[in-house]
Design an enzyme around this catalytic site. Structure first.
Site, PDB file in Angstrom:
ATOM      1  N   LYS B 190       0.762  -1.264   0.068  1.00 16.71           N
ATOM      2  CA  LYS B 190      -0.001  -0.082  -0.090  1.00 16.71           C
ATOM      3  C   LYS B 190       0.721   1.312  -0.033  1.00 16.71           C
ATOM      4  O   LYS B 190       1.534   1.412   0.938  1.00 16.71           O
ATOM      5  CB  LYS B 190      -0.823   0.140   1.286  1.00 16.71           C
ATOM      6  CG  LYS B 190      -1.900   1.308   1.336  1.00 16.71           C
ATOM      7  CD  LYS B 190      -2.664   1.416   2.664  1.00 16.71           C
ATOM      8  CE  LYS B 190      -1.984   2.575   3.195  1.00 16.71           C
ATOM      9  NZ  LYS B 190      -2.021   3.836   2.878  1.00 16.71           N
ATOM     10  N   GLU B 264      10.267   0.732  10.342  1.00 13.54           N
ATOM     11  CA  GLU B 264      11.373   1.595  10.338  1.00 13.54           C
ATOM     12  C   GLU B 264      10.574   3.127  10.513  1.00 13.54           C
ATOM     13  O   GLU B 264       9.780   3.383   9.765  1.00 13.54           O
ATOM     14  CB  GLU B 264      11.722   1.500   8.684  1.00 13.54           C
ATOM     15  CG  GLU B 264      13.210   2.432   8.533  1.00 13.54           C
ATOM     16  CD  GLU B 264      13.104   3.601   8.396  1.00 13.54           C
ATOM     17  OE1 GLU B 264      12.971   4.560   9.306  1.00 13.54           O
ATOM     18  OE2 GLU B 264      12.889   4.113   7.259  1.00 13.54           O
ATOM     19  N   GLU B 393      10.358  14.886  16.949  1.00  8.34           N
ATOM     20  CA  GLU B 393      10.380  15.036  15.586  1.00  8.34           C
ATOM     21  C   GLU B 393       9.397  15.855  14.831  1.00  8.34           C
ATOM     22  O   GLU B 393       8.412  15.748  14.965  1.00  8.34           O
ATOM     23  CB  GLU B 393      10.144  13.432  14.959  1.00  8.34           C
ATOM     24  CG  GLU B 393      10.356  13.253  13.315  1.00  8.34           C
ATOM     25  CD  GLU B 393      10.476  11.998  12.920  1.00  8.34           C
ATOM     26  OE1 GLU B 393       9.292  11.199  13.245  1.00  8.34           O
ATOM     27  OE2 GLU B 393      11.080  11.538  12.161  1.00  8.34           O
TER      28      GLU B 393
END
Lengths: 335, 782
Positions: B190, B264, B393
């Site tokens: 996807k 990841e 982040e």
């Protein structure tokens, strides 16, 4: 001091290329060994920056044409051959004064384009100066036992004096590579300072012969030492080394120039020489200068190409721009 | 502007890449896409729009996959998988080679389409993304070719569900699909909702390559489609690249399902500059670190940590460099920073930066386009590690900065993060750089460089940046499993109290072993251990939360073990084996008494041999120097995972313990081992062996108690780096679910049995679980 009236007289003709017209000359400074020793140059990082540059900047259409014209005005049109004659040099000077066919310049809507200077050996100064009378184009002479720089020191100093007397407005000296290779920075500084003094009002370009300095770190350190000793320009190569101007070497030298300006407020010029023969490469060099040093350095008083065949390629590209057709060398007058 | 004007101003002009071919391709599809299932594009279904973030222009409508669509894709992948895996490696290699060639043949179209859909500068998609995509398929064509000879004991996992992000749409597709299909898996992939177009073009080249139908299936849509993939029962493996938040959800969702998982995730990667660095190059490196892809890079060097003495000069030079950055139309070939992927991302970044009132903010003064998702390159200096923006982040072109005094402090600040994806070190001193690199908690370290990638070099994180590696031989571990069939695990219950107890006069109480000391259970409770014949063998403590806490603290205190040499660890393992051997009869007797069987002597002998095996491995599990296309080396270094919680097999009271503890400590980890629940006394006797074998205190800690009671605490402990469950109780779901807290690595048995006495009981598989592969890039040159 080797100043004489010929030189000043020539400068007085108002050549826009000459640095002192707009910039105070770099007076030099005491040798700062802390600064010299702290200079670093990471070769692979520098190569990556240089390698990606042509992918990061692209000039198209009118912008490309304008930048190529700018490149012409920064060329030290050069002949440094054993078989140079007065006639050959006069031909070159004529080309320097009229580097691009008039119809092409008309189509581009510009006029008064000349090369930055003509660069010759000592014995060719007089015919060059005579040929360039009233053009405003200065004559640069290579000196100090060019290209190896291994003749007796007093003769190298005397050679500068003779060339200045003969009418050279710019002197391209070669440094003693052995001072760099042995880390004798004081000797390099002393030598450069003596050369600068011998030049008087003539501008001095310090040729580092980067292809013989062993490492980019040495290039960075030699650049700083020469500027500290009063160089007006720093220049990569004689054109006689096996490796001449490259983008990585240029990056190191102009970063040194930038640091020198940041600390002293004096702008030193930059001249890559040898191996730049394509219009596209010249434009890439200009983008490097613009991005790393800034627009002020994009003028011939602070930037020169030492080149002999670059002009021919630019002429063909300009005609292509104007006509839409790829051009041929024989359509452009030779120098 | 006339030529004369430009000659005077020396400005850059527009240098647009043509969108013509990409637009023509979109037109040929009527700007409307179905899904790629079973080798065919389906008719478009319920649709959503994909836009060019630089202009807001709608590029195409793309199908929102339904649960039925996902079902069909998985069915197609399942149907294709067996035959695909049975093909000789060479046959699969030819298909991957064809894909690599086709990517190159359509390189420009891919690059332009990527930039249109994503907003990244055309330079990046043209010069970085697409060449790396081709490289990945070439490299893994080679892996398919070599699989039969080099990986004879590994086989494909089956059907892989792969969910990729929008920041490198095609590159992440390549990183996922190439290794998966090379090893004989089939995939349902996807692409991100924002950036589906290059995946759909890739579907077309799968057809052009003649790839067997069903090997690659591409389903587009939003997070619901991702959920359908993650929860699908017939998928064997999930590979996800994306946010830590979603990674955690996926970890929980797949817990106990038996699905393999690699994640990841996010990062806040440090970028350390020492005062002896080539400063100008370090600054240029930052352009590639944080202003590459608008900073929307999981491994972006987003945390600048610069030595205090050069900080002011460094910042001044950096600001000057920022002034020269060109922000604008990503299709322009002279643009450094393009458009953020979507207005939502622009809003998020703006909100995060505006919410902070700490430090000094410098925004590059470059003009921004009037419309589109643009944010200026930004530097925030004067922050401290406690600042929110130093921890969170941002995923945008915003660099935050602080200073350090000493190398030790640089490492301390760098590692002060929940993430551990990448790190960058700048120093001209090779001693310093190579000392710092191993100390940084990260999966990838770049020395005097940044954001380098290659198919041969493993990429992936530690801590909350995820687990698993992509690229290299190590990346194949994520797409293969050990060959062979496994049996269901048979639980072993503790032996119940007999009606007629036989009790020795002398009481023997086994303690736990924490920090090199024998410790009573914090709970104050014990349970008797009976032999099958009704003999009371002793009591063991019932371990509790506090015992785990204490043991983990002790394991952390023993961190010096991770810095010891393999040679030293080998000697200690041999010594443990020697001391165990000296008491072989006693241990054999103990085992026989507990189990009521007669194989105690064999188990002790196997345990001694196993200790020898891992003593042997301690200095032989080599890393690698990867042949990356650069002048330099990429070192794959094996590092210990850290503190490992290990639930030991129940059926082999001594060999099970040794089989987990020995590989862990051989690789430099510290262990909190929970002994076999029904037969705990071999493990508690074993600590006496450890005590006499020069093993530093805290390296091995041994707890006792019901595994199920301890699993959640151990797996949920935020300072434990990995949990292994080889327990007879099926803890897989509990462990994997609780591990989501800090996204620790897990190795669970999924209720499948393993023969610990045979070759499956030791070797490289365990060593891989006991190590992290850290890739250290060291470009060089003088």
């Amino acid at each position: 001091m080797q100043t004489d009236t010929t030189t000043t007289g020539h400068v007085a003709t108002g050549a826009a290329q000459l640095p002192q017209v707009t910039e105070p000359r770099n007076p030099g400074m005491a040798l700062d060994m802390d600064w010299v020793r702290a200079a670093q140059a990471n070769t692979s990082a520098i190569e990556r920056r240089a390698g990606s540059l042509s992918g990061r900047r692209s000039l198209k259409k009118d912008h490309q044409a304008a930048w190529m014209l700018k490149a012409i005005t920064c060329i030290d049109l050069t002949t440094l051959s054993g078989d140079d004659t007065a006639g050959r040099v006069r031909r070159l000077c004529a080309k320097a004064a009229h580097p691009v066919r008039a119809d092409i310049l008309d189509a581009l809507g510009v006029s008064g384009i000349t090369t930055g200077a003509v660069c010759v050996y000592h014995d060719m100064i007089e015919p060059a100066v005579a040929a360039l009378q009233d053009t405003g184009i200065p004559v640069a002479a290579v000196s100090t036992g060019f290209p190896a720089g291994l003749s007796p020191f007093h003769l190298r100093l005397a050679e500068i004096g003779e060339s200045v007397k003969a009418g050279a407005a710019e002197i391209d000296i070669v440094i003693s590579r052995r001072h760099v290779l042995t880390g004798n920075w004081q000797a390099l500084y002393n030598e450069m300072k003596a050369f600068r003094e011998a030049c008087g009002d003539a501008h001095v370009k310090a040729i580092l012969a980067t292809g013989e300095l062993g490492s980019l770190r040495n290039v960075a350190r030699a650049s700083l030492v020469c500027m500290m000793a009063g160089a007006d320009f720093i220049k990569t190569s004689t054109g006689k080394e096996s490796v001449n101007a490259t983008l990585p070497v240029s990056l190191v030298m102009i970063r040194a120039i930038r640091d020198y300006y940041d600390r002293t407020g004096y702008r030193v010029g930059y001249k890559p020489a040898g191996g730049i023969s394509k219009a596209k490469d010249a434009v890439t060099y200009l983008t490097l200068i613009k991005d790393e040093l800034g627009d002020r350095w994009l003028q011939p008083d602070l930037f020169r190409f030492g080149a002999s065949s670059l002009l021919g390629d630019i002429e063909r590209q300009l005609e292509h721009h104007v006509s839409g057709h790829y051009s041929a060398a024989h359509r452009h007058p030779i120098g | 502007m006339t030529v004369k004007d430009i000659f005077e101003s020396m400005e850059y002009g527009p240098a647009p890449e043509s969108a013509g071919e990409a637009m023509a391709w979109l037109e040929r599809t009527n700007r409307s896409f179905g899904l790629f299932i079973d080798g065919q594009m389906t008719a478009p279904g319920e649709a959503f729009e994909t836009k060019n973030p630089a202009t807001g222009e709608v590029l195409a409508t793309v199908t929102q996959s339904s649960p039925d669509d996902v079902e069909r894709a998985v069915t197609a992948a399942r149907k294709a998988q067996g035959k695909w895996a049975k093909l000789p490696g060479h046959a699969r290699a030819k298909y991957l080679y064809a894909l690599a060639r086709l990517v190159q043949k359509h390189a420009r179209l891919f690059a332009v389409l990527e930039t249109l859909d994503n907003g990244k500068p055309i330079r990046e998609s043209r010069d970085i993304d697409v060449p790396l995509v081709a490289r990945h398929f070439y490299y893994h064509a080679g892996m398919a070719q070599l699989q039969d000879s080099e990986l004879p004991d590994r086989e494909a996992l089956g059907v892989c569900g792969q969910i990729i992000p929008w920041n490198f749409p095609l590159l992440m597709l390549a990183w996922k699909i190439a290794p998966a299909i090379a090893m004989g898996n089939t995939v349902v992939l996807k692409p991100a909702e924002y950036t589906p177009l290059t995946a759909l073009l890739f579907a077309q080249i799968c057809q052009e390559a003649g790839l067997p139908k069903g090997v690659v299936n591409i389903v587009t849509g939003n997070g619901e489609v991702g959920e359908a993939i993650v929860s699908h029962e017939d998928i064997d493996k999930i590979a996800f690249t994306g946010s830590t938040e979603v990674g955690r959800i996926i970890r929980r969702a797949t817990a106990g399902t038996g699905k393999s998982l690699t994640l990841e995730l996010g990062g806040k990667s440090p970028y350390i500059v020492f005062d002896d660095a080539d400063i100008d190059s370090a600054i240029e490196g930052l352009v590639d670190a944080i202003w590459f892809n608008q900073g929307q890079v999981c491994c972006a060097g987003s945390r600048l940590i610069v030595q205090e003495g050069i900080a002011d000069r460094f910042y001044a030079k950096l600001r000057a460099r920022m002034d020269g950055l060109r922000v604008g139309n990503p299709m322009d070939k002279s643009i450094d920073v393009g458009a953020l992927v979507d207005p939502v991302q622009l809003e998020t970044i703006t909100r995060m930066v505006d919410a902070s009132d700490e430090g000094d903010t410098y925004r590059a003064p470059c003009p921004l386009p009037d419309q589109g998702c643009f944010y200026p390159p930004t530097l925030i200096t004067g922050l401290s590690p406690s600042s929110t923006l130093m921890q969170e982040e941002i995923f945008g072109p915003v660099l935050v900065a602080t200073t350090f005094r000493t190398p030790t402090e640089a490492v301390q600040i760098a590692n002060n993060t929940r993430y551990g994806l990448a790190a960058t070190v700048w120093s001209e001193n090779v001693n310093l750089a190579l000392d710092i690199a191993p100390k940084l908690v990260a999966g990838v370290v770049w020395v005097n460089a940044t954001n380098m990638f290659d198919a041969a070099a493993g990429f992936g994180g530690v801590r909350e940046s995820g687990f698993g590696r992509e690229g290299g031989w190590e990346g194949l571990m994520a797409y293969t499993k050990a060959r062979g069939k496994t049996q269901a695990l048979a639980p072993v219950a503790p032996i119940a109290a007999p009606k007629d107890a036989s009790v020795d006069a002398l009481d023997r109480t086994a303690k736990m072993f924490i920090g090199g000391k024998q410790a009573r259970p914090d709970s104050g409770y014990s349970r008797p251990v009976w032999s099958p014949k009704g003999k009371l063998l002793g009591h063991v403590g019932l371990g509790s939360r506090k015992d785990i806490r204490n043991a983990v603290e002790a394991a952390h205190a023993a961190k010096g073990w991770s810095k010891t040499t393999g040679h030293l660890r080998a000697q200690i393992l041999y010594y443990i084996a020697e001391n165990l051997s000296a008491r072989a009869e006693e241990f054999a007797h103990r085992i026989n008494e507990m189990t009521g069987k007669r194989n105690g002597a064999r188990e002790v002998e196997a345990s001694v041999s196993r200790l020898f095996s891992y003593a042997a491995w301690a200095d032989k599990y080599d890393g690698a120097a990867k042949p990356v296309p650069l002048r330099g080396v990429a070192l794959a270094m094996h590092e210990p995972v850290g503190v490992i919680g290990a639930f030991c097999p129940d059926d082999a009271p001594l060999l099970g313990l040794v089989s987990l503890v020995a590989p862990a400590i051989a690789m430099g980890n510290r262990v909190v081992a929970v002994a076999s629940d029904p037969y705990p006394l071999a493990a508690t006797d074993f600590y006496q062996v450890l005590e006499t074998s020069d093993l530093p205190a805290g390296v091995v800690n041994i707890l006792t108690g019901p595994h199920a009671d301890l699993a959640e605490t151990m797996a949920g402990h935020l300072d434990v780096d990995a949990v292994w469950s080889q327990s007879g109780a099926d803890l897989s779901a509990i462990v994997e679910h609780a591990a989501a807290g800090n996204l620790k690595r897990t190795w669970v048995n999924n209720a499948r049995a393993r023969d610990w006495s045979g070759k499956d009981g030791e070797g490289r598989e365990m060593l891989a679980h006991a190590t992290e592969v850290k890739t250290i890039w060291v470009p060089y040159g003088e």
